[in-house]
Write an enzyme that holds these catalytic residues in place. Sequence first.
Site, PDB file in Angstrom:
ATOM      1  N   HIS A 115      44.919  71.039  91.303  1.00  0.00           N
ATOM      2  CA  HIS A 115      46.292  70.589  91.531  1.00  0.00           C
ATOM      3  C   HIS A 115      47.039  70.511  90.197  1.00  0.00           C
ATOM      4  O   HIS A 115      46.447  70.205  89.158  1.00  0.00           O
ATOM      5  CB  HIS A 115      46.302  69.222  92.225  1.00  0.00           C
ATOM      6  N   GLU A 194      51.919  76.067  94.991  1.00  0.00           N
ATOM      7  CA  GLU A 194      52.699  74.878  94.676  1.00  0.00           C
ATOM      8  C   GLU A 194      53.380  75.062  93.325  1.00  0.00           C
ATOM      9  O   GLU A 194      52.772  74.761  92.278  1.00  0.00           O
ATOM     10  CB  GLU A 194      51.785  73.651  94.605  1.00  0.00           C
ATOM     11  N   SER A 236      57.407  69.135  97.615  1.00  0.00           N
ATOM     12  CA  SER A 236      58.584  68.481  98.185  1.00  0.00           C
ATOM     13  C   SER A 236      58.907  68.939  99.613  1.00  0.00           C
ATOM     14  O   SER A 236      60.077  69.092  99.974  1.00  0.00           O
ATOM     15  CB  SER A 236      59.796  68.687  97.271  1.00  0.00           C
TER      16      SER A 236
END
Length: 276
Positions: A115, A194, A236
Amino acid sequence: MNLSLPNPAIRNLAWSARRSGVRRIVGAGHKMYLSFQETQVWLRELRRRESELGNVGVFVLPTFTAIAEARSILAESNILYGAQDTYWEERGPFTGEVSPLVLKELGCSLVEIGHAERRAMFGEDNDRVARKVAAVLRNGMAPVLCVGEARDQSEEMAISEVVNQVRAGLGAAVLELADAEGEPPAAPIIVAYEPVWAIGARAGAPTSRVGAVANAIRGTLSDLWRGDSAVIYGGSVTPVDATGLLDGGVDGLFVGRASLDLDEFIRIVRAADRPV
Ligand code: PGA
């Protein structure tokens, strides 16, 4: 846009053991937002409302210390759970780390690797990411490999950065797990696109960017990987933009802040519950 989704999305992942026709995936990444008790309440409520999740493959990645709770609360359900990280060795003098062996023992189906927050704050480079991805696969779980360009730049540059991350992230697994004929691994994997600049932001990335990068990731996976794969988008995500993002060409969504409120999370799952 023409979607070439695997059918169902990830055949080898446990959703399909009890349910056929899962074509979209929606995951909740809790990061470090919720306490142990809040996580328990969230999981119980999700379990209670499972019938609202329709035909979507739902997964949750709670804090490490709540994984055993997830196992008991989600037993006999179609909701998968997993971890937000792992170490790459199974046992040994690695104080404070968590073994993939233990995650497997606790029934995790998925482990998030690489991540953006781990890459930025905890020294997670491509080499560590690759070792962890291989460890997850070696232990029979599916990695959720997170990739994304650091800055909001041209589509071409974003694709090049992301494709490099996918290649680097899967490199060790390809070498370690290739079969005797040198064929790439057949295990299921999820790649979460992402963009770093869209995480924790006011709005997610534009649909056209998401679709273009997702297609490039699929192209790379078809060169490198033999197993089922899914490309999901995170950054988001809200109930308002979920439908547009899915139409842009991803197999599912990965939700941070908006997953903490279960009503919002279920609204996102419901947006994903429609024919592809
Ligand atoms: P966010 O987090 O939804 O809070 O932006 C997304 C993620 O980091 O996966």
